[in-house]
Write a protein that holds these residues in place. Structure first.
Motif, PDB file in Angstrom:
ATOM      1  N   THR A   1       0.369   2.895   2.018  1.00  0.00           N
ATOM      2  CA  THR A   1       1.451   2.877   2.892  1.00  0.00           C
ATOM      3  C   THR A   1       1.789   1.413   3.331  1.00  0.00           C
ATOM      4  OG1 THR A   1       0.480   3.317   4.963  1.00  0.00           O
ATOM      5  CG2 THR A   1       1.493   5.510   3.769  1.00  0.00           C
ATOM      6  N   VAL A   2       0.808   0.631   2.868  1.00  0.00           N
ATOM      7  CA  VAL A   2       1.010  -0.572   2.960  1.00  0.00           C
ATOM      8  C   VAL A   2       2.170  -1.258   2.041  1.00  0.00           C
ATOM      9  CG1 VAL A   2      -1.238  -1.252   4.032  1.00  0.00           C
ATOM     10  CG2 VAL A   2      -0.731  -1.565   1.468  1.00  0.00           C
ATOM     11  N   TYR A   3       2.242  -0.711   1.070  1.00  0.00           N
ATOM     12  CA  TYR A   3       3.598  -1.115   0.091  1.00  0.00           C
ATOM     13  C   TYR A   3       4.888  -0.851   0.482  1.00  0.00           C
ATOM     14  CZ  TYR A   3      -0.546  -1.814  -3.077  1.00  0.00           C
ATOM     15  OH  TYR A   3      -1.986  -1.900  -3.794  1.00  0.00           O
ATOM     16  N   GLY A   4       4.915   0.054   1.582  1.00  0.00           N
ATOM     17  CA  GLY A   4       6.206   0.741   1.927  1.00  0.00           C
ATOM     18  C   GLY A   4       7.008   1.299   0.592  1.00  0.00           C
ATOM     19  N   ASN A   5       8.254   1.125   0.563  1.00  0.00           N
ATOM     20  CA  ASN A   5       8.998   1.814  -0.338  1.00  0.00           C
ATOM     21  C   ASN A   5       8.828   0.732  -1.585  1.00  0.00           C
ATOM     22  OD1 ASN A   5      10.049   4.305   0.784  1.00  0.00           O
ATOM     23  ND2 ASN A   5      11.168   3.104   1.988  1.00  0.00           N
ATOM     24  N   ALA A   6       7.889   0.791  -2.557  1.00  0.00           N
ATOM     25  CA  ALA A   6       7.730  -0.069  -3.732  1.00  0.00           C
ATOM     26  C   ALA A   6       8.894   0.403  -4.658  1.00  0.00           C
ATOM     27  CB  ALA A   6       6.337   0.062  -4.266  1.00  0.00           C
ATOM     28  N   THR A   7       9.208  -0.762  -5.291  1.00  0.00           N
ATOM     29  CA  THR A   7      10.069  -0.677  -6.419  1.00  0.00           C
ATOM     30  C   THR A   7       9.375  -0.916  -7.692  1.00  0.00           C
ATOM     31  OG1 THR A   7      10.344  -3.034  -6.134  1.00  0.00           O
ATOM     32  CG2 THR A   7      11.846  -1.823  -5.171  1.00  0.00           C
ATOM     33  N   VAL A   8       8.246  -1.088  -7.791  1.00  0.00           N
ATOM     34  CA  VAL A   8       7.259  -1.107  -8.889  1.00  0.00           C
ATOM     35  C   VAL A   8       6.246   0.110  -8.880  1.00  0.00           C
ATOM     36  CG1 VAL A   8       5.709  -2.379 -10.365  1.00  0.00           C
ATOM     37  CG2 VAL A   8       7.519  -3.535  -9.186  1.00  0.00           C
TER      38      VAL A   8
ATOM     39  N   GLU B   1       6.014  -4.409   2.676  1.00  0.00           N
ATOM     40  CA  GLU B   1       7.096  -4.028   3.749  1.00  0.00           C
ATOM     41  C   GLU B   1       7.019  -2.721   4.444  1.00  0.00           C
ATOM     42  OE1 GLU B   1      11.049  -4.752   2.550  1.00  0.00           O
ATOM     43  OE2 GLU B   1      10.833  -7.064   2.142  1.00  0.00           O
ATOM     44  N   PRO B   2       5.871  -2.537   4.965  1.00  0.00           N
ATOM     45  CA  PRO B   2       5.515  -1.186   5.440  1.00  0.00           C
ATOM     46  C   PRO B   2       6.815  -0.612   6.247  1.00  0.00           C
ATOM     47  CG  PRO B   2       3.837  -2.738   5.997  1.00  0.00           C
ATOM     48  CD  PRO B   2       4.741  -3.576   5.466  1.00  0.00           C
ATOM     49  N   VAL B   3       6.739   0.575   6.060  1.00  0.00           N
ATOM     50  CA  VAL B   3       7.946   1.394   6.607  1.00  0.00           C
ATOM     51  C   VAL B   3       7.397   2.317   7.842  1.00  0.00           C
ATOM     52  CG1 VAL B   3       9.604   1.429   4.465  1.00  0.00           C
ATOM     53  CG2 VAL B   3       8.000   3.381   5.066  1.00  0.00           C
ATOM     54  N   SER B   4       6.123   2.349   8.078  1.00  0.00           N
ATOM     55  CA  SER B   4       5.625   3.067   9.331  1.00  0.00           C
ATOM     56  C   SER B   4       4.645   2.164  10.116  1.00  0.00           C
ATOM     57  CB  SER B   4       4.849   4.289   8.817  1.00  0.00           C
ATOM     58  OG  SER B   4       3.833   3.971   7.981  1.00  0.00           O
TER      59      SER B   4
ATOM     60  N   LEU C   1      -1.962  -2.708   7.235  1.00  0.00           N
ATOM     61  CA  LEU C   1      -1.897  -4.067   6.632  1.00  0.00           C
ATOM     62  C   LEU C   1      -2.525  -5.349   7.319  1.00  0.00           C
ATOM     63  CD1 LEU C   1      -0.822  -5.693   4.270  1.00  0.00           C
ATOM     64  CD2 LEU C   1       1.282  -5.780   5.456  1.00  0.00           C
ATOM     65  N   ALA C   2      -2.449  -4.879   8.810  1.00  0.00           N
ATOM     66  CA  ALA C   2      -2.907  -5.936   9.834  1.00  0.00           C
ATOM     67  C   ALA C   2      -4.413  -6.002   9.641  1.00  0.00           C
ATOM     68  CB  ALA C   2      -2.503  -5.762  11.053  1.00  0.00           C
ATOM     69  N   CYS C   3      -4.960  -4.849   9.520  1.00  0.00           N
ATOM     70  CA  CYS C   3      -6.282  -4.755   9.471  1.00  0.00           C
ATOM     71  C   CYS C   3      -7.121  -5.609   8.167  1.00  0.00           C
ATOM     72  CB  CYS C   3      -6.965  -3.265   9.398  1.00  0.00           C
ATOM     73  SG  CYS C   3      -6.624  -2.425  11.057  1.00  0.00           S
ATOM     74  N   GLU C   4      -6.324  -5.164   7.145  1.00  0.00           N
ATOM     75  CA  GLU C   4      -6.585  -6.015   5.830  1.00  0.00           C
ATOM     76  C   GLU C   4      -6.489  -7.437   6.180  1.00  0.00           C
ATOM     77  OE1 GLU C   4      -4.834  -5.178   2.270  1.00  0.00           O
ATOM     78  OE2 GLU C   4      -4.753  -2.918   2.410  1.00  0.00           O
ATOM     79  N   ALA C   5      -5.689  -7.965   6.889  1.00  0.00           N
ATOM     80  CA  ALA C   5      -5.719  -9.440   7.136  1.00  0.00           C
ATOM     81  C   ALA C   5      -6.524 -10.030   7.915  1.00  0.00           C
ATOM     82  CB  ALA C   5      -4.465  -9.815   7.624  1.00  0.00           C
ATOM     83  N   LEU C   6      -7.170  -9.189   9.088  1.00  0.00           N
ATOM     84  CA  LEU C   6      -8.046  -9.395   9.740  1.00  0.00           C
ATOM     85  C   LEU C   6      -9.281  -9.600   8.923  1.00  0.00           C
ATOM     86  CD1 LEU C   6      -7.694  -7.611  12.941  1.00  0.00           C
ATOM     87  CD2 LEU C   6      -7.941 -10.124  12.791  1.00  0.00           C
TER      88      LEU C   6
ATOM     89  N   GLY D   1       9.122   6.991   8.341  1.00  0.00           N
ATOM     90  CA  GLY D   1       8.243   6.346   7.986  1.00  0.00           C
ATOM     91  C   GLY D   1       7.770   6.918   6.501  1.00  0.00           C
ATOM     92  N   ASP D   2       8.003   8.079   6.150  1.00  0.00           N
ATOM     93  CA  ASP D   2       7.691   8.974   4.788  1.00  0.00           C
ATOM     94  C   ASP D   2       8.228   7.731   3.807  1.00  0.00           C
ATOM     95  OD1 ASP D   2       6.839  10.594   3.217  1.00  0.00           O
ATOM     96  OD2 ASP D   2       8.466  11.931   3.279  1.00  0.00           O
ATOM     97  N   VAL D   3       7.377   7.862   2.784  1.00  0.00           N
ATOM     98  CA  VAL D   3       7.466   7.313   1.554  1.00  0.00           C
ATOM     99  C   VAL D   3       7.825   8.274   0.624  1.00  0.00           C
ATOM    100  CG1 VAL D   3       6.758   5.798  -0.344  1.00  0.00           C
ATOM    101  CG2 VAL D   3       6.027   5.220   2.259  1.00  0.00           C
ATOM    102  N   PRO D   4       9.031   8.631  -0.033  1.00  0.00           N
ATOM    103  CA  PRO D   4       9.363   9.718  -0.657  1.00  0.00           C
ATOM    104  C   PRO D   4       8.775   9.630  -2.153  1.00  0.00           C
ATOM    105  CG  PRO D   4      11.413   8.381  -0.636  1.00  0.00           C
ATOM    106  CD  PRO D   4      10.158   7.848   0.263  1.00  0.00           C
ATOM    107  N   LYS D   5       8.648   8.419  -2.895  1.00  0.00           N
ATOM    108  CA  LYS D   5       7.782   8.449  -4.000  1.00  0.00           C
ATOM    109  C   LYS D   5       6.639   7.229  -3.974  1.00  0.00           C
ATOM    110  CE  LYS D   5      12.023   9.437  -6.922  1.00  0.00           C
ATOM    111  NZ  LYS D   5      11.405  10.775  -7.203  1.00  0.00           N
ATOM    112  N   MET D   6       5.595   7.962  -4.700  1.00  0.00           N
ATOM    113  CA  MET D   6       4.420   6.925  -4.383  1.00  0.00           C
ATOM    114  C   MET D   6       3.449   7.253  -5.684  1.00  0.00           C
ATOM    115  SD  MET D   6       0.912   6.707  -3.615  1.00  0.00           S
ATOM    116  CE  MET D   6       0.631   8.298  -2.503  1.00  0.00           C
TER     117      MET D   6
END
Length: 311
Positions: free
Chosen positions: A121-128, A139-142, A149-154, A273-278
Motif C-alpha cells: 500500500t506504500v505504492y498507492g494506486n500504482a499505474t505500473v 502516493e499512499p491512499v490510506s 512509508l514513513a517507517c521505511e524512511a526512518l 483507502g482500498d487499492v482495487p488492483k495490486m
C-alpha cells in the motif's frame, strides 16, 4: 543467533518464530498480546527456545530485551487499513512512533540489523503493474500505507546515520493459518452467520496478489541471506492475482456451500483507502535466485481451508 521479534505472537510473527526456532536461534518475542495470541508460540515458550516479553512498544521496560541481540524483526503494527481512515491516531502511534522507539532501542543497545515488514500500500494506486520497488511517485491512499512509508524512511535514515543494516519487505496480501483479519476470514465469518448469502464489499472485481504465509517467510529469509546492502528493499508476493469473486467461490467451496447469493455493496473500492488492483513485481528477489512456489489461487485455497478449520 539471537533474534528479537516484535509482534511475534501474531499472524506472520508466530510463523516467523517457528522458522527461527527450527533453525536453532535464540528468540525473544515482544508482544502486547492485544492482537497476538500466546498459544501460537506456547510450545516454544515451554521448551525454553523462546521467551515472551509482554509489553506495548509505546510503553517502557521492554528495551533491555534487545541487549546483545544480533537482529530485530519488527512486525508489530496496527494492520487495519479500513480503520485507519476512521481513527488514524492508533495507526500513527502503533506504526510510526513504535518503529521510532524500536530504532532508538536498537541504537542504544547497538543492535546491528533490522528486518521490517512494510506493505504494497506504500505504492498507492500504482499505474505500473506489476509494480517494481523503484516505482514512483509514492502516493499512499490510506493512512496505513502512509505510516509504513514513513517507517521505511526512518529506518533508512537510521541505517545510514548509525551503521545499521535493514531489510524492508513490501508484502502483497499475506494469508494463511492464524490470520485474524482479511477477506478470507471475513467471508468465513459471514458465511457461518448466514450460509445462504455473502456480502461482498465493492463490486467484487478488486484484483490483487496473495501469498501463503510460510512461502512469505521463506522469501524473507532468502533475501536476508543474499542481500547485504545497508538498506535492502524487496517486494514479496505471487506472480499472479485473483479477484474477490473468485476468492468467494473458493471459500464457499471449502465450506461445502452451494447456491450462495452474493450481495455487492457496490463501487470500485471495498472501503476508503482500498487499492482495487495490486500485483507486485518480484523480479528483484528472483534475480538473487528465489522462485515463488505458490500462486494466488493456491495460496487462497490453503488459507481458506485453514480458516474453515479454525486454524
Amino acid at each position: 543467533m539471537f533474534d528479537v521479534v516484535t509482534g511475534g505472537a501474531g499472524f506472520i510473527g508466530s510463523h516467523l518464530v517457528d522458522t527461527l526456532v527450527a533453525r536453532g536461534d535464540r528468540v525473544v518475542v515482544i508482544d502486547s498480546l492485544a492482537a497476538g495470541h500466546e498459544e501460537t508460540i506456547v510450545g516454544h515458550l515451554k521448551s525454553g527456545r523462546a521467551r515472551l516479553v509482554k509489553a506495548d512498544l509505546l510503553s517502557d521496560g521492554w528495551q533491555d530485551a534487545l541487549k546483545g541481540a544480533d537482529r530485530v524483526y519488527h512486525l508489530a503494527a496496527d494492520p487495519d487499513v479500513r480503520q485507519s481512515a476512521m481513527t488514524p491516531d492508533p495507526t500513527f502511534r502503533n506504526n510510526i512512533v513504535a518503529t521510532y522507539r524500536v530504532l532508538e532501542a536498537m541504537r542504544v543497545h547497538a543492535v546491528p540489523e533490522l528486518v521490517f515488514t512494510s506493505t504494497s500500500t506504500v505504492y498507492g494506486n500504482a499505474t505500473v503493474i506489476p509494480t517494481p520497488e523503484y516505482y514512483a511517485p509514492f502516493e499512499p491512499v490510506s493512512v496505513y500505507g502512509a505510516s509504513k512509508l514513513a517507517c521505511e524512511a526512518l529506518i533508512s535514515a537510521y541505517c545510514h546515520s548509525f551503521g545499521m543494516r535493514s531489510w524492508q519487505f513490501r508484502f502483497a496480501n499475506i494469508i494463511g493459518s492464524r490470520s485474524g483479519h482479511g477477506v478470507i476470514t471475513d467471508f468465513v465469518r459471514k458465511l457461518k452467520e448466514n450460509p445462504k448469502e455473502l456480502e461482498i464489499l465493492g463490486n467484487g472485481k478488486q484484483t490483487k496478489s496473495y501469498l501463503e504465509v510460510r512461502e512469505c517467510i521463506r522469501a524473507v529469509e532468502f533475501a536476508i541471506a543474499h542481500a547485504k546492502q545497508p538498506v535492502n528493499t524487496f517486494n514479496i508476493g505471487s506472480e499472479d492475482w485473483i479477484d474477490v469473486v473468485a476468492i468467494a467461490d473458493i471459500v464457499t467451496d471449502a465450506m461445502g456451500l452451494k447456491n450462495v447469493h452474493y450481495r455487492f455493496t457496490g463501487g470500485e473500492l471495498g472501503w476508503v483507502g482500498d487499492v482495487p488492483k495490486m500485483q507486485l513485481s518480484v523480479e528483484r528477489l528472483k534475480a538473487l535466485g528465489w522462485q515463488p512456489e505458490l500462486g494466488s489461487r493456491e495460496s487462497v485455497r490453503i488459507a481458506a481451508q485453514a480458516a474453515v478449520q479454525g486454524q
